[in-house]
Design an enzyme around this catalytic site. Structure first.
Site, PDB file in Angstrom:
ATOM      1  N   ASP A 308       1.219  -1.445   0.133  1.00 46.81           N
ATOM      2  CA  ASP A 308       0.490  -0.107  -0.163  1.00 46.81           C
ATOM      3  C   ASP A 308       0.862   1.432  -0.133  1.00 46.81           C
ATOM      4  O   ASP A 308       1.656   1.694   0.384  1.00 46.81           O
ATOM      5  CB  ASP A 308      -0.177   0.080   1.395  1.00 46.81           C
ATOM      6  CG  ASP A 308      -2.206   1.310   1.186  1.00 46.81           C
ATOM      7  OD1 ASP A 308      -2.485   1.191   0.431  1.00 46.81           O
ATOM      8  OD2 ASP A 308      -1.687   1.609   2.163  1.00 46.81           O
ATOM      9  N   GLU A 360       0.359  -0.528  -4.845  1.00 46.26           N
ATOM     10  CA  GLU A 360      -0.409   0.377  -5.116  1.00 46.26           C
ATOM     11  C   GLU A 360       0.101   1.460  -5.277  1.00 46.26           C
ATOM     12  O   GLU A 360       0.713   2.436  -4.008  1.00 46.26           O
ATOM     13  CB  GLU A 360      -1.341   0.387  -3.550  1.00 46.26           C
ATOM     14  CG  GLU A 360      -2.611   1.126  -4.577  1.00 46.26           C
ATOM     15  CD  GLU A 360      -2.155   2.700  -3.618  1.00 46.26           C
ATOM     16  OE1 GLU A 360      -2.610   3.546  -4.196  1.00 46.26           O
ATOM     17  OE2 GLU A 360      -1.845   2.231  -2.042  1.00 46.26           O
TER      18      GLU A 360
END
Length: 637
Positions: A308, A360
């Site tokens: 992330d 991401e």
């Protein structure tokens, strides 16, 4: 004892130089001797004056003092005064004499929120039943395989009538058959690591080695993964190595000084997310974080990590109020963060070349999925945020204006092979007032479903691996709420039920046709036959497998105007068959009689030697493949 001491010293040395990538075998709480109930506690607190273990076994009184091992910064103790199942914390005295309690950074299990004490539980190796899955995974070229991810939040996929969570076992009982039935290859869980704040969805993590206790214990989580693998479903988990929970009794100033975070508050504080940034240039933090990744992949048998907020680790000025911050070279790159990510991927792939490391990353940072040896970050997949944003913007638009904004679709053709992409319609796009995918679509309810079906077909055909968030498979109208389950009642509605059937069929076609995934990252996998007809707002292209005669013709109509005698160019003569018409009445459309066979004529069209005509449905898509090619194709290549 001398052998044990030498091993301890070696482990401490490797940890401190940033080269101990299974430090969870050393730090934290471990069983020393089952027969005499002996446990060891080991923690890194380099600037502490004193470290003690406190536990529920002694009613949080009578602290057990730990000894500091030389100049390693590591404290340890072996004791018989705690038992399996007891809660514990570390009580730390800093150099000024202040006393405070901290979590165990290496805790394998924690008590249920709002408490944050770790549980005395040794993570012994369990008996797995997924050897067949792991063997098959190791023998595959993971990027040349179908990858269709069902992304979900475990706390809001389903809940009991009293609004309590499903356990890991209950999720296994219902989620695994559901994902299998509807044709997905992998489950991706929003961060399952221990966290306190439900509203953070798990992205403000506290336990980097512990699955959340909301749904059960560690062994029950491992059983969930094992059961997924036994029916050939892979498991990916979101992982957050850039920043951690802001609570002062967690990792922040762990020994009274900046320990896991940057020493400069300006760099340490993450204002955008209300968290603290890890000091990614610190050796011990690298050992800690890479060990966390290895723990989930190696010990827990995960098939991949979706990393992330990679942009937050790449840029010094990514956060609010940090504009103008530069490195010693005068630019805004976080050089420590870049080096850490390269090291992370190098270590992971050296031991597990068959897993997925997915970035991401929302900027245009180059070479995210290029090998470290060629200057890349070393991930093997990256979310295509540009494709996702442009595609959603296009489909949200009134069809009347789409011809003037056709570049929202075609611009992605310019960079589609710059990285190895996943095409995500993720949780981020259906929260905070952004509306669900269904609710984003224009027009009345019928046209909203037609748009949604067409958009999902476009995603399935576009080069790149696939990801969709829970609820999108049937067109849930309400946007996602972390505090309640999906609107399963929708499936009593005929249109929602037909949309779910449509998604199942689309997933089946994707999985069974190599042309839709075998060459996702090669220009050879895409033949641009007619992709710039903005005036009619239609598009055709061919997805190609490694075999020249194995391909799928993909035709799209992005406006609610039926196109009769719509000509499509193809490379070979012969018969072609319909795989999917998004306007099939069985999927919520209006077509009761489908055109199922198409015969070519020697009419060159859009650079192709042959062509045939179709009726292209209004606001719809067709997927067509060859079944009987008549001429000598070897002379036509």
């Amino acid at each position: 004892m001398k052998i044990e001491q030498k091993r301890f010293e070696k482990q401490a040395y490797l940890f401190n130089v940033g080269e101990y990538f299974k430090s969870y075998e050393f730090l934290g709480c471990h069983s020393v001797n089952d027969q005499i109930n002996m446990f060891s506690f080991t923690v890194w607190a380099p600037n502490a004056k004193q470290v003690q273990v406190i536990s529920s076994a002694k009613d949080w009184k009578q602290p057990i003092s730990m000894r500091k091992i030389g100049q390693t910064g590591i404290w340890t103790v072996e004791t018989k005064d705690v038992h399996s199942g007891d809660l514990y914390k570390f009580q730390i005295t800093d150099q000024q004499g202040n006393v405070f309690q901290k979590i165990d950074p290496y805790g394998f299990q924690f008590e249920k929120k709002p408490g944050n004490a770790a549980i005395v539980a040794d993570n012994k190796q369990r008996k797995w039943h997924d050897q067949k899955w792991l063997k098959a995974r190791s023998e595959k070229q993971v990027l040349n395989e179908p990858l269709n991810i069902y992304e979900l939040h475990a706390g809001s996929w389903r809940r009991h009538k009293d609004d309590s969570y499903y356990t890991y076992a209950e999720l296994a009982d219902e989620l695994i058959p559901y994902v299998k039935k509807h044709g997905y290859t992998h489950i991706e869980l929003l961060p399952i690591m221990e966290h306190l704040l439900d509203a953070s969805w798990g992205y403000q993590q506290m336990g980097y080695f512990a699955p959340t206790s909301r749904f059960g214990n560690l062994n029950q989580f491992l059983e969930f993964i094992d059961r997924c693998h036994q029916v050939n479903i892979g498991v990916i988990v979101d992982w957050v190595p850039g920043h951690f929970i802001k609570n002062y009794d967690s990792l922040y100033q762990f020994d009274g000084t900046p320990t896991f975070e940057y020493s400069e508050r300006e760099r340490a504080e993450n204002k955008r997310w209300g968290s603290w940034n890890f000091d990614l240039g610190k050796n011990q933090v690298q050992s800690f974080l890479i060990s966390s990744a290895m723990y989930w992949i190696d010990y827990c048998h995960l098939d991949g990590l979706r990393v992330d907020a990679v942009s937050n680790m790449l840029y010094l000025d990514y956060d609010e109020g940090k504009e103008g911050i530069t490195n010693h070279l005068g630019d805004n790159r976080n050089l420590e963060g870049i080096s850490f990510l390269q090291k992370l991927n190098t270590v992971i792939f050296a031991e597990h070349p068959d897993i997925l490391m997915i970035a991401e990353e929302s900027s245009a940072f180059p070479k995210v999925t290029a090998p470290v040896s060629s200057g890349g970050l070393g991930f093997n997949l990256k979310w295509n945020m540009g494709w996702m944003n442009d595609t959603l913007k296009f489909f949200e638009m009134d069809p009347l204006f789409r011809k003037d904004n056709f570049k929202l679709l075609t611009f992605a053709f310019m960079y589609m092979y710059d990285e190895q992409f996943v095409l995500p319609f993720s949780h981020d796009e259906v929260v905070h007032g952004k509306k669900s995918l269904m609710h984003k679509m224009p027009g009345d309810r019928y046209n909203q479903f037609a748009n949604l079906r067409t958009m999902l077909a476009y995603q399935a055909c576009f080069p790149g691996k696939k990801l969709n968030f829970m609820g999108s498979e049937w067109g849930q109208f309400l946007e996602w709420r972390d505090w309640s389950q999906l609107e399963w009642v929708d499936l009593k509605d005929d249109m929602n039920l037909k949309t779910q059937s449509y998604t199942t069929k689309l997933n089946e076609l994707y999985r069974e046709n190599e042309s839709l995934w075998q060459q996702d990252f090669s220009p050879n996998g895409m033949n641009f036959t007619n992709t710039d007809d903005a005036e009619s707002s239609t598009m055709t292209f061919i997805r190609q497998s490694e075999k020249s005669t194995d391909f799928i013709v993909c035709a799209f109509n992005f406006v609610p105007i039926e196109r009769q005698k719509y000509r499509i160019g193809v490379p070979y003569s012969g018969e072609y068959e319909l795989l999917l018409n998004t306007e099939d009445i069985n999927y919520g459309g209006t077509w009761t009689k489908l055109e199922k066979e198409f015969h070519t004529k020697r009419i060159p069209f859009t650079g192709q030697s042959y062509s045939f005509t179709v009726t292209l449905p209004a606001m719809g898509a067709l997927l067509i493949r060859p079944i009987n090619l008549k001429e000598d194709i070897n002379n036509e290549r």
